[in-house]
Design an enzyme around this catalytic site. Structure first.
Site, PDB file in Angstrom:
ATOM      1  N   ASP A  16      19.315  80.460 -19.755  1.00  0.00           N
ATOM      2  CA  ASP A  16      18.810  79.152 -20.175  1.00  0.00           C
ATOM      3  C   ASP A  16      17.289  79.091 -20.224  1.00  0.00           C
ATOM      4  OD1 ASP A  16      21.463  78.245 -20.271  1.00  0.00           O
ATOM      5  OD2 ASP A  16      21.428  77.738 -18.144  1.00  0.00           O
ATOM      6  N   LYS A  19      16.162  80.930 -25.081  1.00  0.00           N
ATOM      7  CA  LYS A  19      16.370  82.026 -26.054  1.00  0.00           C
ATOM      8  C   LYS A  19      16.723  81.485 -27.440  1.00  0.00           C
ATOM      9  CE  LYS A  19      19.521  83.660 -23.296  1.00  0.00           C
ATOM     10  NZ  LYS A  19      19.341  82.823 -22.088  1.00  0.00           N
ATOM     11  N   ALA A  75      27.555  81.441 -23.003  1.00  0.00           N
ATOM     12  CA  ALA A  75      26.202  81.111 -23.452  1.00  0.00           C
ATOM     13  C   ALA A  75      26.179  79.739 -24.118  1.00  0.00           C
ATOM     14  CB  ALA A  75      25.720  82.164 -24.445  1.00  0.00           C
ATOM     15  N   GLY A  76      25.053  79.061 -23.966  1.00  0.00           N
ATOM     16  CA  GLY A  76      24.819  77.823 -24.701  1.00  0.00           C
ATOM     17  C   GLY A  76      23.362  77.859 -25.126  1.00  0.00           C
ATOM     18  N   HIS A  77      23.121  78.068 -26.413  1.00  0.00           N
ATOM     19  CA  HIS A  77      21.746  78.196 -26.913  1.00  0.00           C
ATOM     20  C   HIS A  77      21.418  76.966 -27.755  1.00  0.00           C
ATOM     21  CE1 HIS A  77      21.873  82.876 -26.454  1.00  0.00           C
ATOM     22  NE2 HIS A  77      22.134  82.230 -25.342  1.00  0.00           N
ATOM     23  N   ARG A 109      41.093  99.261 -21.161  1.00  0.00           N
ATOM     24  CA  ARG A 109      41.666  99.713 -22.436  1.00  0.00           C
ATOM     25  C   ARG A 109      42.973  99.012 -22.807  1.00  0.00           C
ATOM     26  NH1 ARG A 109      40.690 105.534 -20.237  1.00  0.00           N
ATOM     27  NH2 ARG A 109      41.186 104.272 -18.437  1.00  0.00           N
ATOM     28  N   GLN A 152      22.647  85.021 -21.628  1.00  0.00           N
ATOM     29  CA  GLN A 152      22.439  85.040 -20.179  1.00  0.00           C
ATOM     30  C   GLN A 152      21.011  85.522 -19.847  1.00  0.00           C
ATOM     31  OE1 GLN A 152      25.761  86.555 -21.300  1.00  0.00           O
ATOM     32  NE2 GLN A 152      26.152  84.378 -21.332  1.00  0.00           N
ATOM     33  N   THR A 171      24.306  73.669 -20.585  1.00  0.00           N
ATOM     34  CA  THR A 171      24.790  73.330 -21.928  1.00  0.00           C
ATOM     35  C   THR A 171      26.311  73.473 -21.991  1.00  0.00           C
ATOM     36  OG1 THR A 171      22.809  74.479 -22.645  1.00  0.00           O
ATOM     37  CG2 THR A 171      24.320  73.844 -24.375  1.00  0.00           C
ATOM     38  N   THR A 182      28.668  73.838 -19.167  1.00  0.00           N
ATOM     39  CA  THR A 182      29.509  73.192 -18.163  1.00  0.00           C
ATOM     40  C   THR A 182      28.973  71.836 -17.702  1.00  0.00           C
ATOM     41  OG1 THR A 182      28.314  74.389 -16.438  1.00  0.00           O
ATOM     42  CG2 THR A 182      30.350  75.402 -17.237  1.00  0.00           C
ATOM     43  N   GLY A 183      27.754  71.494 -18.104  1.00  0.00           N
ATOM     44  CA  GLY A 183      27.172  70.212 -17.701  1.00  0.00           C
ATOM     45  C   GLY A 183      26.706  70.187 -16.255  1.00  0.00           C
ATOM     46  N   LYS A 200       8.847  75.887 -21.873  1.00  0.00           N
ATOM     47  CA  LYS A 200       8.885  74.644 -21.104  1.00  0.00           C
ATOM     48  C   LYS A 200       7.625  74.417 -20.262  1.00  0.00           C
ATOM     49  CE  LYS A 200      13.220  73.078 -20.485  1.00  0.00           C
ATOM     50  NZ  LYS A 200      14.643  72.908 -20.133  1.00  0.00           N
TER      51      LYS A 200
HETATM   52  P1  GDP Z   1      19.044  79.454 -23.807  1.00  0.00           P
HETATM   53  O1  GDP Z   1      20.415  79.553 -23.225  1.00  0.00           O
HETATM   54  O2  GDP Z   1      18.131  80.489 -23.246  1.00  0.00           O
HETATM   55  O3  GDP Z   1      19.033  79.431 -25.297  1.00  0.00           O
HETATM   56  O4  GDP Z   1      18.465  78.063 -23.308  1.00  0.00           O
HETATM   57  P2  GDP Z   1      19.237  76.641 -23.358  1.00  0.00           P
HETATM   58  O5  GDP Z   1      19.246  76.164 -24.756  1.00  0.00           O
HETATM   59  O6  GDP Z   1      20.520  76.723 -22.620  1.00  0.00           O
HETATM   60  O7  GDP Z   1      18.283  75.787 -22.424  1.00  0.00           O
HETATM   61  C1  GDP Z   1      16.963  75.528 -22.752  1.00  0.00           C
HETATM   62  C2  GDP Z   1      16.774  74.009 -22.905  1.00  0.00           C
HETATM   63  O8  GDP Z   1      15.388  73.714 -22.904  1.00  0.00           O
HETATM   64  C3  GDP Z   1      17.317  73.468 -24.210  1.00  0.00           C
HETATM   65  O9  GDP Z   1      17.776  72.166 -24.001  1.00  0.00           O
HETATM   66  C4  GDP Z   1      16.093  73.472 -25.123  1.00  0.00           C
HETATM   67  O10 GDP Z   1      16.157  72.483 -26.163  1.00  0.00           O
HETATM   68  C5  GDP Z   1      15.004  73.126 -24.148  1.00  0.00           C
HETATM   69  N1  GDP Z   1      13.696  73.703 -24.446  1.00  0.00           N
HETATM   70  C6  GDP Z   1      13.398  74.923 -24.979  1.00  0.00           C
HETATM   71  N2  GDP Z   1      12.066  75.110 -24.989  1.00  0.00           N
HETATM   72  C7  GDP Z   1      11.512  74.003 -24.447  1.00  0.00           C
HETATM   73  C8  GDP Z   1      10.169  73.602 -24.150  1.00  0.00           C
HETATM   74  O11 GDP Z   1       9.201  74.343 -24.354  1.00  0.00           O
HETATM   75  N3  GDP Z   1      10.012  72.387 -23.565  1.00  0.00           N
HETATM   76  C9  GDP Z   1      11.036  71.564 -23.261  1.00  0.00           C
HETATM   77  N4  GDP Z   1      10.781  70.392 -22.692  1.00  0.00           N
HETATM   78  N5  GDP Z   1      12.318  71.895 -23.542  1.00  0.00           N
HETATM   79  C10 GDP Z   1      12.540  73.100 -24.102  1.00  0.00           C
HETATM   80  P1  IMO Z   2      22.777  81.429 -21.692  1.00  0.00           P
HETATM   81  O1  IMO Z   2      22.986  82.474 -22.737  1.00  0.00           O
HETATM   82  C1  IMO Z   2      23.026  80.438 -17.438  1.00  0.00           C
HETATM   83  C2  IMO Z   2      26.352  82.191 -15.188  1.00  0.00           C
HETATM   84  C3  IMO Z   2      27.437  81.266 -14.671  1.00  0.00           C
HETATM   85  C4  IMO Z   2      27.836  82.013 -13.410  1.00  0.00           C
HETATM   86  C5  IMO Z   2      27.730  83.465 -13.825  1.00  0.00           C
HETATM   87  C6  IMO Z   2      29.052  84.111 -14.234  1.00  0.00           C
HETATM   88  O2  IMO Z   2      22.966  80.043 -22.163  1.00  0.00           O
HETATM   89  O3  IMO Z   2      21.485  81.652 -20.970  1.00  0.00           O
HETATM   90  P2  IMO Z   2      30.579  83.884 -16.413  1.00  0.00           P
HETATM   91  O4  IMO Z   2      31.266  82.690 -17.010  1.00  0.00           O
HETATM   92  O5  IMO Z   2      29.604  84.537 -17.318  1.00  0.00           O
HETATM   93  O6  IMO Z   2      31.540  84.856 -15.816  1.00  0.00           O
HETATM   94  O7  IMO Z   2      29.742  83.279 -15.162  1.00  0.00           O
HETATM   95  O8  IMO Z   2      26.840  83.505 -14.912  1.00  0.00           O
HETATM   96  N1  IMO Z   2      26.096  82.108 -16.649  1.00  0.00           N
HETATM   97  C7  IMO Z   2      25.008  81.545 -17.181  1.00  0.00           C
HETATM   98  N2  IMO Z   2      23.989  80.884 -16.600  1.00  0.00           N
HETATM   99  N3  IMO Z   2      23.023  80.653 -18.772  1.00  0.00           N
HETATM  100  C8  IMO Z   2      24.026  81.332 -19.355  1.00  0.00           C
HETATM  101  O9  IMO Z   2      23.997  81.685 -20.649  1.00  0.00           O
HETATM  102  C9  IMO Z   2      25.101  81.788 -18.567  1.00  0.00           C
HETATM  103  N4  IMO Z   2      26.243  82.458 -18.816  1.00  0.00           N
HETATM  104  C10 IMO Z   2      26.831  82.663 -17.635  1.00  0.00           C
HETATM  105  O10 IMO Z   2      26.937  79.989 -14.401  1.00  0.00           O
HETATM  106  O11 IMO Z   2      26.892  81.782 -12.398  1.00  0.00           O
HETATM  107 MG    MG Z   3      21.839  78.344 -22.256  1.00  0.00          MG
END
Ligand code: GDP
Ligand code: IMO
Ligand code: MG
Length: 427
Positions: free
Chosen positions: A13, A16, A39-41, A142, A223, A298, A300-301, A330
Site C-alpha cells: 500500500d 504502487k 492487492a488493491g491498487h 503440482r 504487496q 483497499t 479488506t477495509g 504521501k
Molecule cells: P498500492 O497498493 O501500493 O497501490 O497502494 P494503495 O492504493 O493500496 O494505497 C495508497 C493510497 O494512498 C491510495 O488510496 C492512494 O490514492 C493514496 N495515495 C497515493 N499517493 C498519495 C499521496 O502522495 N498523497 C496522498 N494523500 N494519498 C496518496
Molecule cells: P498491495 O499490492 C498490504 C498482507 C495481508 C496479510 C499478509 C498475507 O495493495 O500493496 P495474503 O492474503 O496475501 O495471504 O495475506 O499480507 N497483504 C497486504 N498488505 N497490501 C497488500 O497488497 C497486501 N496483500 C497482502 O494483510 O498481512
Molecule cells: Mg494496496
C-alpha cells in the site's frame, strides 16, 4: 531495453498503483508479475477513483498493453467483476492479456484460507482470505489449475476431479466443513473460462517482443518487500515474492532486461494484518497519520497500523531488489507535523543494529533510534517541482537520500495523477 520494475519497499500500500499509472503514460506495456486479488491498487484521475486488484494499473491508457503474468494467481470471479467495473466506467479493456500459465484461485482455496486462519487463533497471519496462500501451495505441490487448463474442458475436468477429491477429504475430515460438488464447480468455472478465453495467451512472447523493440515496459509489483515469502517477516508474509528479481520469473523474461528498479516508499510506514512493526506508533501521532493518510485497507477495509519511516527496513529493501531509484509517496500526510522522525537504526541489548534481523524474536527486541527533523507545517499539495516544496520538506527528502544512498526520483503530494513531482526522469 528499458525494463523497469516498480515494487513496494515496505509492507504494501505504498502507492504502487498511482506511480504505475503515472509511468504508464510513457510505457507501451505494464505487467503484473505476482500476487493476486490480495492487492488493491488505487489510481485517482480527476474526480474518478479506480481500485484495481488484478488488472495492471496501466489499463487507463488505451495504447498501453496490460499483462497479467504467469506469476499472478487469478480468481476468475474477481477478474470478471473487475473487467465489468472498468467497462462500466468507460475504460477500454481490450488491451489486456492474461498468461496461459497463471494459476487459478478456486473456491476451495478461499475456504481453506479462511478455515486455516480461524484454526490458528491468536497465531493468525491476518490474510486477506482470498485464497492466495492455498493457491500458491497447490502450484508448488503440482496440483494447481492453470488458465490454459481451465480453457480445455477435458483437461479441466480431469484435474478438478483429482484435486477436488483431495480437497473434499481435507475439508470434511480436518475442518468438518461441507464438500464441494464437482458438477456445480465444473460448470460454473467452464462459464468463466468462456468469458476469459479472448484474453488468454502466451504473454512471455508478447513481453519479449516489446523488449526487443526497445519499448518501455513497466513490471508492477504487488504487496511489498517485507511481505515477501523469502525475505519478509516470515511467517507474517504473503505467499509470493514481490522483490524485483521475481519479475523475471513472474513475467517469463531474463534478468538482463531489467535496467531500472524503482522502490515505492511512503514518507512514513504502514502495515495491515498481524506481524512485527518496529516503528509502529500506537499514540496520537499514529492515529493522526492513519486519519490524514486515510489508512484503511483497499481490499479488506481494515485500519492500517502506522509509524515513522524506517531506514533499516528501507536499506534492506534496497539491497534485496537492487533499487536504483525511489518514489516517496504521501509526503502531504506529514504536512501538519511539528517535527518528523526517521528511524536511522535499531538498538537491542545495548548493541547497534543496522541489518534487518531474520529472527522475529530478535526483531521484537529491537528499539528504533530516531533522528528528529523540523516539520514544515504548510501544505505541499500544490508543489509541482522540488524547489516549490518548503525548505524543511526538501531537507527531509535530502536526508533520506543521504541515509539510503539512493536518489528520490518521484515525490507524491496527493492521490491525484497531477499531484506528482518528477525530480528525475525515469524513461
Ligand atoms: P498500492 O497498493 O501500493 O497501490 O497502494 P494503495 O492504493 O493500496 O494505497 C495508497 C493510497 O494512498 C491510495 O488510496 C492512494 O490514492 C493514496 N495515495 C497515493 N499517493 C498519495 C499521496 O502522495 N498523497 C496522498 N494523500 N494519498 C496518496
Ligand atoms: P498491495 O499490492 C498490504 C498482507 C495481508 C496479510 C499478509 C498475507 O495493495 O500493496 P495474503 O492474503 O496475501 O495471504 O495475506 O499480507 N497483504 C497486504 N498488505 N497490501 C497488500 O497488497 C497486501 N496483500 C497482502 O494483510 O498481512
Ligand atoms: Mg494496496
Amino acid at each position: 531495453m528499458p525494463g523497469l520494475v516498480l515494487l513496494g519497499a515496505q509492507w504494501g500500500d505504498e502507492g504502487k498503483g498511482k506511480v504505475t499509472d503515472y509511468l504508464a503514460q510513457k510505457a507501451s506495456m505494464v505487467v503484473r508479475y505476482q500476487g493476486g486479488n490480495n492487492a488493491g491498487h488505487t489510481v485517482v484521475v480527476g474526480d474518478n477513483e479506480f481500485k484495481l486488484r488484478l488488472i495492471p494499473s496501466g489499463i487507463l491508457y488505451p495504447d498501453t498493453t496490460c499483462i497479467i503474468g504467469n506469476g499472478v494467481v487469478i480468481d476468475p470471479r474477481v477478474l470478471l467483476k473487475e473487467l465489468a467495473y472498468l467497462q462500466e466506467k468507460g475504460v477500454d479493456t481490450s488491451h489486456l492479456y492474461i498468461s496461459e500459465r497463471a494459476h487459478v484461485i478456486m473456491p476451495y482455496h478461499i475456504l481453506i484460507d479462511t478455515l486455516e486462519e480461524e484454526s490458528k487463533g491468536d497465531a493468525k497471519i491476518g490474510t486477506t482470505k482470498n485464497g492466495i496462500g492455498p493457491c500458491y501451495m497447490d502450484k508448488s505441490a503440482r496440483v494447481g489449475i492453470r488458465m490454459i487448463d481451465l480453457l480445455d474442458k477435458e483437461e479441466f475436468a480431469a484435474r478438478l476431479q483429482n484435486v477436488l477429491a483431495q480437497k473434499n477429504k481435507l475439508l470434511v475430515k480436518l475442518y468438518d466443513a461441507k464438500p464441494f460438488d464437482f458438477d456445480a464447480l465444473y460448470n460454473e468455472y467452464c462459464g468463466y473460462a468462456d468469458q476469459l478465453r479472448q484474453y488468454v495467451t502466451d504473454t512471455s512472447l508478447l513481453i519479449d517482443t516489446a523488449l526487443k523493440k526497445g519499448d518501455n515496459v513497466v513490471f508492477e509489483g504487488a504487496q511489498g518487500t517485507l511481505l515477501d515469502l523469502d525475505h519478509g517477516t516470515y511467517p507474517y508474509v504473503t505467499s509470493s515474492n514481490p522483490v524485483a528479481s521475481s519479475a523475471c520469473v513472474g513475467a517469463g523474461i531474463g534478468p538482463v532486461n531489467i535496467t531500472n528498479v524503482l522502490g515505492i516508499v511512503k514518507a512514513y510506514t504502514t502495515r495491515v494484518g498481524e506481524g512485527p512493526f518496529p516503528t509502529e506508533l500506537t499514540d496520537d501521532i499514529g492515529e493522526h497519520l492513519q486519519k490524514v493518510g486515510c489508512e484503511f485497507g483497499t481490499v479488506t477495509g481494515r485500519s492500517r497500523r502506522c509509524g515513522w519511516i524506517d531506514m533499516v527496513m528501507l536499506k534492506y529493501a534496497i539491497r534485496l531488489s537492487g533499487i536504483t531509484g525511489l518514489a516517496l509517496m504521501k509526503l502531504d500526510v506529514l504536512d501538519d507535523m511539528e517535527t518528523v522522525k526517521i528511524c536511522t537504526h535499531y538498538e537491542a541489548e545495548g548493541k547497534r543494529i543496522d541489518a534487518f534481523p531474520t529472527s522475529l524474536k530478535q526483531l521484537a527486541k529491537c528499539q528504533p533510534v530516531y533522528e528528529e527533523l523540523p516539520g514544515w507545517q504548510c501544505s505541499t499539495q500544490q508543489a509541482r517541482t522540488f524547489d516549490e516544496l518548503p525548505i524543511n520538506a526538501q531537507n527531509y527528502i535530502k536526508r533520506l537520500e543521504d541515509l539510503t544512498g539512493v536518489t528520490i526520483k518521484i515525490i507524491a503530494v496527493g492521490p491525484k495523477r497531477e499531484e506528482t513531482i518528477i525530480k528525475e526522469d525515469l524513461f
